[in-house]
Design a protein around this motif. Structure first.
Motif, PDB file in Angstrom:
ATOM      1  N   GLU A   1      43.568 -42.987 176.134  1.00  0.00           N
ATOM      2  CA  GLU A   1      44.203 -43.145 177.475  1.00  0.00           C
ATOM      3  C   GLU A   1      45.578 -43.855 176.994  1.00  0.00           C
ATOM      4  OE1 GLU A   1      43.101 -42.121 180.295  1.00  0.00           O
ATOM      5  OE2 GLU A   1      41.530 -41.302 179.241  1.00  0.00           O
ATOM      6  N   ALA A   2      45.612 -44.718 176.215  1.00  0.00           N
ATOM      7  CA  ALA A   2      47.061 -45.310 176.052  1.00  0.00           C
ATOM      8  C   ALA A   2      47.961 -44.210 175.576  1.00  0.00           C
ATOM      9  CB  ALA A   2      46.985 -46.378 174.970  1.00  0.00           C
ATOM     10  N   LEU A   3      47.493 -43.359 174.505  1.00  0.00           N
ATOM     11  CA  LEU A   3      48.303 -42.309 174.018  1.00  0.00           C
ATOM     12  C   LEU A   3      48.669 -41.325 175.158  1.00  0.00           C
ATOM     13  CD1 LEU A   3      49.473 -40.654 171.753  1.00  0.00           C
ATOM     14  CD2 LEU A   3      47.129 -39.743 171.477  1.00  0.00           C
ATOM     15  N   LYS A   4      48.025 -41.183 176.352  1.00  0.00           N
ATOM     16  CA  LYS A   4      48.242 -39.985 177.303  1.00  0.00           C
ATOM     17  C   LYS A   4      49.274 -40.936 178.255  1.00  0.00           C
ATOM     18  CE  LYS A   4      43.744 -37.911 177.501  1.00  0.00           C
ATOM     19  NZ  LYS A   4      42.487 -37.720 178.397  1.00  0.00           N
ATOM     20  N   SER A   5      49.419 -42.016 177.972  1.00  0.00           N
ATOM     21  CA  SER A   5      50.183 -42.667 179.224  1.00  0.00           C
ATOM     22  C   SER A   5      51.554 -42.810 178.318  1.00  0.00           C
ATOM     23  CB  SER A   5      49.679 -44.037 179.636  1.00  0.00           C
ATOM     24  OG  SER A   5      49.468 -44.897 178.436  1.00  0.00           O
ATOM     25  N   GLY A   6      51.783 -42.474 177.150  1.00  0.00           N
ATOM     26  CA  GLY A   6      53.044 -42.633 176.457  1.00  0.00           C
ATOM     27  C   GLY A   6      53.215 -43.540 175.447  1.00  0.00           C
ATOM     28  N   ILE A   7      52.219 -44.444 175.273  1.00  0.00           N
ATOM     29  CA  ILE A   7      52.345 -45.242 174.046  1.00  0.00           C
ATOM     30  C   ILE A   7      52.081 -44.557 172.592  1.00  0.00           C
ATOM     31  CG2 ILE A   7      50.978 -47.165 172.984  1.00  0.00           C
ATOM     32  CD1 ILE A   7      50.531 -48.204 175.793  1.00  0.00           C
ATOM     33  N   GLU A   8      53.020 -44.998 171.845  1.00  0.00           N
ATOM     34  CA  GLU A   8      53.279 -44.394 170.630  1.00  0.00           C
ATOM     35  C   GLU A   8      51.950 -44.916 169.834  1.00  0.00           C
ATOM     36  OE1 GLU A   8      56.793 -43.555 168.487  1.00  0.00           O
ATOM     37  OE2 GLU A   8      56.149 -43.830 166.671  1.00  0.00           O
ATOM     38  N   ILE A   9      51.172 -44.207 168.928  1.00  0.00           N
ATOM     39  CA  ILE A   9      50.303 -44.702 167.836  1.00  0.00           C
ATOM     40  C   ILE A   9      50.549 -44.388 166.648  1.00  0.00           C
ATOM     41  CG2 ILE A   9      47.837 -44.560 167.355  1.00  0.00           C
ATOM     42  CD1 ILE A   9      47.237 -44.416 170.140  1.00  0.00           C
ATOM     43  N   SER A  10      50.693 -45.272 165.628  1.00  0.00           N
ATOM     44  CA  SER A  10      51.109 -44.851 164.261  1.00  0.00           C
ATOM     45  C   SER A  10      49.917 -45.365 163.276  1.00  0.00           C
ATOM     46  CB  SER A  10      52.261 -45.569 163.782  1.00  0.00           C
ATOM     47  OG  SER A  10      53.448 -45.080 164.674  1.00  0.00           O
ATOM     48  N   PHE A  11      49.600 -44.679 162.203  1.00  0.00           N
ATOM     49  CA  PHE A  11      48.618 -44.987 161.378  1.00  0.00           C
ATOM     50  C   PHE A  11      49.561 -45.131 160.037  1.00  0.00           C
ATOM     51  CE2 PHE A  11      45.265 -42.799 163.928  1.00  0.00           C
ATOM     52  CZ  PHE A  11      44.803 -43.926 164.193  1.00  0.00           C
ATOM     53  N   LYS A  12      49.260 -46.242 159.211  1.00  0.00           N
ATOM     54  CA  LYS A  12      49.814 -46.304 157.883  1.00  0.00           C
ATOM     55  C   LYS A  12      48.491 -46.012 156.940  1.00  0.00           C
ATOM     56  CE  LYS A  12      53.264 -49.179 155.670  1.00  0.00           C
ATOM     57  NZ  LYS A  12      53.965 -50.365 155.728  1.00  0.00           N
ATOM     58  N   THR A  13      49.021 -45.385 155.934  1.00  0.00           N
ATOM     59  CA  THR A  13      47.824 -44.793 155.166  1.00  0.00           C
ATOM     60  C   THR A  13      48.329 -44.921 153.367  1.00  0.00           C
ATOM     61  OG1 THR A  13      47.371 -43.401 156.647  1.00  0.00           O
ATOM     62  CG2 THR A  13      46.442 -43.035 154.443  1.00  0.00           C
ATOM     63  N   VAL A  14      47.564 -45.470 152.814  1.00  0.00           N
ATOM     64  CA  VAL A  14      47.970 -45.831 151.292  1.00  0.00           C
ATOM     65  C   VAL A  14      46.969 -44.787 150.338  1.00  0.00           C
ATOM     66  CG1 VAL A  14      47.756 -47.086 149.143  1.00  0.00           C
ATOM     67  CG2 VAL A  14      48.709 -48.041 151.613  1.00  0.00           C
ATOM     68  N   VAL A  15      47.504 -43.933 149.377  1.00  0.00           N
ATOM     69  CA  VAL A  15      46.616 -43.063 148.782  1.00  0.00           C
ATOM     70  C   VAL A  15      46.972 -43.348 147.264  1.00  0.00           C
ATOM     71  CG1 VAL A  15      45.940 -40.761 147.895  1.00  0.00           C
ATOM     72  CG2 VAL A  15      46.597 -41.158 150.350  1.00  0.00           C
ATOM     73  N   ARG A  16      45.794 -43.893 146.545  1.00  0.00           N
ATOM     74  CA  ARG A  16      46.011 -44.182 144.957  1.00  0.00           C
ATOM     75  C   ARG A  16      45.277 -43.125 144.251  1.00  0.00           C
ATOM     76  NH1 ARG A  16      45.019 -50.305 145.503  1.00  0.00           N
ATOM     77  NH2 ARG A  16      47.089 -51.077 146.222  1.00  0.00           N
ATOM     78  N   VAL A  17      45.726 -42.630 143.254  1.00  0.00           N
ATOM     79  CA  VAL A  17      45.118 -41.656 142.163  1.00  0.00           C
ATOM     80  C   VAL A  17      44.873 -42.592 141.006  1.00  0.00           C
ATOM     81  CG1 VAL A  17      45.136 -39.792 140.674  1.00  0.00           C
ATOM     82  CG2 VAL A  17      46.260 -39.741 143.342  1.00  0.00           C
ATOM     83  N   GLU A  18      43.460 -42.685 140.529  1.00  0.00           N
ATOM     84  CA  GLU A  18      43.197 -43.631 139.405  1.00  0.00           C
ATOM     85  C   GLU A  18      42.715 -42.498 138.420  1.00  0.00           C
ATOM     86  OE1 GLU A  18      42.015 -47.618 141.487  1.00  0.00           O
ATOM     87  OE2 GLU A  18      40.432 -45.952 141.174  1.00  0.00           O
ATOM     88  N   ARG A  19      42.802 -42.814 137.143  1.00  0.00           N
ATOM     89  CA  ARG A  19      42.300 -42.337 135.770  1.00  0.00           C
ATOM     90  C   ARG A  19      41.017 -43.233 135.774  1.00  0.00           C
ATOM     91  NH1 ARG A  19      39.607 -41.090 132.004  1.00  0.00           N
ATOM     92  NH2 ARG A  19      40.317 -40.504 129.883  1.00  0.00           N
ATOM     93  N   VAL A  20      39.869 -42.358 135.769  1.00  0.00           N
ATOM     94  CA  VAL A  20      38.363 -43.279 135.674  1.00  0.00           C
ATOM     95  C   VAL A  20      38.113 -43.369 134.088  1.00  0.00           C
ATOM     96  CG1 VAL A  20      36.358 -43.317 136.346  1.00  0.00           C
ATOM     97  CG2 VAL A  20      37.770 -42.373 137.865  1.00  0.00           C
TER      98      VAL A  20
END
Length: 176
Positions: A49-68
């Motif tokens: 509902e907030a998105l529909k009313s014009g509020i910007e929504i942001s996600f911050k993501t971290v992706v790590r690649v590891e040698r197991v």
């Protein structure tokens, strides 16, 4: 509209469902790894509902690649941090989705939510992968509250419905 209601139906339990990362998979080749995953349960009905009313929504993501390594500590061989955001432009009646490559015009809420929850990321690696060895991706996402205005940040600070933060989830990456 009914589908949207089902898609964002509120959980009847006291707490909002916790967002998580699913379907982590990918392939490492040369000096890069392509990792794909899905962010689930990230949008509460209040957020939609907030998105529909014009509020910007942001996600911050971290992706790590590891040698197991067996019987030893896993080593991080590549990491990338990025943001993805969406907001509704009421004048043009489209959603503006930013995946880091400029804004895309998205016609409806379903495409906007899909664009915010489906990921395919290229992670540069520190060195060339060793074929046949085991690699893994670890992914974590959280709501980026920095882009919100100060009054909204204060309101959302006290609302658990806006607490979007996943645990570190992991999935195997093939290294053919």
């Amino acid at each position: 509209m009914i589908f949207l209601g089902v898609l964002v139906a509120p959980d009847l339990s006291a707490a909002a469902p916790k967002a998580d990362i699913a379907n982590i998979r990918g392939q490492a080749k040369g000096r890069e790894a392509r990792v794909s995953f899905t962010l689930r349960k990230a949008f509460s009905p209040e957020m939609v509902e907030a998105l529909k009313s014009g509020i910007e929504i942001s996600f911050k993501t971290v992706v790590r690649v590891e040698r197991v390594h067996r019987n030893w500590f896993d080593a991080t061989v590549g990491e990338v941090t990025f943001s993805r955001s969406v907001r509704y432009d009421s004048l043009s009646r489209v959603y503006l989705l930013n995946r880091g490559k400029g804004e895309e015009l998205v016609p409806d809420i379903f495409a906007a939510l899909s664009g915010m929850t489906q990921y395919e990321v290229v992670v540069p690696l520190d060195f060339e992968i060793e074929r046949g060895k085991r690699y893994r991706a670890r992914v974590r996402t959280r709501l980026d509250k920095v882009g919100l205005s100060e009054p909204l940040r204060s309101i959302f600070f006290f609302s658990s419905l806006w607490d979007v933060e996943t645990d570190w989830e992991k999935g195997d990456i093939s290294a053919p």
